[in-house]
Write a protein that holds these residues in place. Structure first.
Motif, PDB file in Angstrom:
ATOM      1  N   ILE A 158       8.056 -22.793   1.960  1.00  0.00           N
ATOM      2  CA  ILE A 158       7.432 -21.803   1.090  1.00  0.00           C
ATOM      3  C   ILE A 158       5.918 -21.936   1.211  1.00  0.00           C
ATOM      4  O   ILE A 158       5.379 -23.043   1.116  1.00  0.00           O
ATOM      5  CB  ILE A 158       7.851 -22.027  -0.376  1.00  0.00           C
ATOM      6  N   HIS A 159       5.249 -20.805   1.413  1.00  0.00           N
ATOM      7  CA  HIS A 159       3.784 -20.760   1.461  1.00  0.00           C
ATOM      8  C   HIS A 159       3.301 -20.004   0.228  1.00  0.00           C
ATOM      9  O   HIS A 159       3.844 -18.947  -0.105  1.00  0.00           O
ATOM     10  CB  HIS A 159       3.290 -20.015   2.700  1.00  0.00           C
ATOM     11  N   ALA A 160       2.297 -20.527  -0.417  1.00  0.00           N
ATOM     12  CA  ALA A 160       1.701 -19.831  -1.560  1.00  0.00           C
ATOM     13  C   ALA A 160       0.192 -19.796  -1.380  1.00  0.00           C
ATOM     14  O   ALA A 160      -0.439 -20.832  -1.164  1.00  0.00           O
ATOM     15  CB  ALA A 160       2.053 -20.537  -2.863  1.00  0.00           C
ATOM     16  N   LYS A 161      -0.341 -18.598  -1.424  1.00  0.00           N
ATOM     17  CA  LYS A 161      -1.791 -18.408  -1.420  1.00  0.00           C
ATOM     18  C   LYS A 161      -2.068 -17.068  -2.066  1.00  0.00           C
ATOM     19  O   LYS A 161      -1.147 -16.294  -2.320  1.00  0.00           O
ATOM     20  CB  LYS A 161      -2.367 -18.498  -0.009  1.00  0.00           C
ATOM     21  N   GLY A 162      -3.295 -16.823  -2.387  1.00  0.00           N
ATOM     22  CA  GLY A 162      -3.640 -15.569  -3.039  1.00  0.00           C
ATOM     23  C   GLY A 162      -2.975 -15.427  -4.400  1.00  0.00           C
ATOM     24  O   GLY A 162      -3.000 -16.337  -5.217  1.00  0.00           O
ATOM     25  N   GLY A 163      -2.313 -14.296  -4.632  1.00  0.00           N
ATOM     26  CA  GLY A 163      -1.680 -14.009  -5.920  1.00  0.00           C
ATOM     27  C   GLY A 163      -0.560 -14.964  -6.281  1.00  0.00           C
ATOM     28  O   GLY A 163      -0.323 -15.238  -7.460  1.00  0.00           O
ATOM     29  N   LEU A 164       0.148 -15.485  -5.269  1.00  0.00           N
ATOM     30  CA  LEU A 164       1.233 -16.425  -5.545  1.00  0.00           C
ATOM     31  C   LEU A 164       0.730 -17.761  -6.091  1.00  0.00           C
ATOM     32  O   LEU A 164       1.500 -18.534  -6.668  1.00  0.00           O
ATOM     33  CB  LEU A 164       2.056 -16.688  -4.278  1.00  0.00           C
ATOM     34  N   MET A 165      -0.555 -18.015  -5.945  1.00  0.00           N
ATOM     35  CA  MET A 165      -1.104 -19.282  -6.435  1.00  0.00           C
ATOM     36  C   MET A 165      -1.044 -19.374  -7.955  1.00  0.00           C
ATOM     37  O   MET A 165      -1.041 -20.473  -8.496  1.00  0.00           O
ATOM     38  CB  MET A 165      -2.535 -19.490  -5.941  1.00  0.00           C
ATOM     39  N   ALA A 166      -0.972 -18.259  -8.653  1.00  0.00           N
ATOM     40  CA  ALA A 166      -0.845 -18.313 -10.119  1.00  0.00           C
ATOM     41  C   ALA A 166       0.438 -19.050 -10.487  1.00  0.00           C
ATOM     42  O   ALA A 166       0.445 -19.893 -11.392  1.00  0.00           O
ATOM     43  CB  ALA A 166      -0.846 -16.906 -10.700  1.00  0.00           C
ATOM     44  N   PHE A 167       1.523 -18.747  -9.777  1.00  0.00           N
ATOM     45  CA  PHE A 167       2.795 -19.439 -10.028  1.00  0.00           C
ATOM     46  C   PHE A 167       2.741 -20.881  -9.543  1.00  0.00           C
ATOM     47  O   PHE A 167       3.225 -21.789 -10.218  1.00  0.00           O
ATOM     48  CB  PHE A 167       3.949 -18.703  -9.326  1.00  0.00           C
ATOM     49  N   ALA A 168       2.161 -21.076  -8.372  1.00  0.00           N
ATOM     50  CA  ALA A 168       2.090 -22.422  -7.795  1.00  0.00           C
ATOM     51  C   ALA A 168       1.242 -23.340  -8.671  1.00  0.00           C
ATOM     52  O   ALA A 168       1.613 -24.502  -8.896  1.00  0.00           O
ATOM     53  CB  ALA A 168       1.521 -22.371  -6.378  1.00  0.00           C
ATOM     54  N   ARG A 169       0.131 -22.836  -9.186  1.00  0.00           N
ATOM     55  CA  ARG A 169      -0.714 -23.675 -10.052  1.00  0.00           C
ATOM     56  C   ARG A 169       0.023 -24.081 -11.324  1.00  0.00           C
ATOM     57  O   ARG A 169      -0.132 -25.189 -11.819  1.00  0.00           O
ATOM     58  CB  ARG A 169      -2.008 -22.947 -10.382  1.00  0.00           C
ATOM     59  N   GLY A 170       0.828 -23.178 -11.849  1.00  0.00           N
ATOM     60  CA  GLY A 170       1.629 -23.511 -13.026  1.00  0.00           C
ATOM     61  C   GLY A 170       2.564 -24.673 -12.743  1.00  0.00           C
ATOM     62  O   GLY A 170       2.727 -25.573 -13.578  1.00  0.00           O
TER      63      GLY A 170
END
Length: 154
Positions: free
Chosen positions: A39-51
């Motif tokens: 799974i890659h998270a960057k940009g907008g998906l980082m809101a979920f990843a940071r949580g």
């Protein structure tokens, strides 16, 4: 001839833009294997990843993380896991600095590595859980003092 040179420049630039870190490249090389999730998270998906990061011992660094790549191998074959581990150990030894074993999610011990320090910053943290065969790459500008403070907050 000029067109060939320009095309070559664009090809090289495109390849370098898609190049990842050694840990990311290893994870991506297993992405299509059965029983492996990458799974890659960057940009907008980082809101979920940071949580999700905030719920771990790395929580204080969540706002600094720019890109997260996760590789989980829960149902991969034993042979693929062994191959992955062998390649990972080589990459970690050659490319990263070992920071030690730390408590991870739910207190499970994880191995923590980082790229060499430059300008008092670590650009990538790599966290490996050998029991679950899960590997995390967190990219950002992690200050050395912030990383030291994580150890003090035990």
């Amino acid at each position: 001839m000029k067109r060939i040179i320009i095309a070559l420049i664009f090809l090289i630039a495109g390849i370098s833009l898609n190049a990842g870190t050694p840990a990311e490249d290893l994870m991506d090389s297993y992405a299509k294997d059965k029983g492996v999730q990458v799974i890659h998270a960057k940009g907008g998906l980082m809101a979920f990843a940071r949580g999700a990061i905030r719920k771990t011992p790395l929580g204080p660094l969540a706002d600094v993380v720019q890109v997260v790549t996760v590789c989980k191998m829960p149902k991969a074959t034993a042979d693929r896991k062994a191959e992955f581990l062998q390649k990972l150990r080589v990459i970690l030894k050659e490319e990263y600095v070992y920071y030690g074993i730390k408590p991870g999610e739910e207190g499970r011990p994880v191995e923590v590595y980082g790229c060499p320090v430059r300008n008092n910053l670590v650009k990538e943290l790599v966290v490996f859980n050998p029991k679950d065969y899960s590997l995390f790459s967190l990219i950002g500008d992690f200050g050395v003092e912030d990383l030291k403070n994580l150890d003090k907050k035990k």
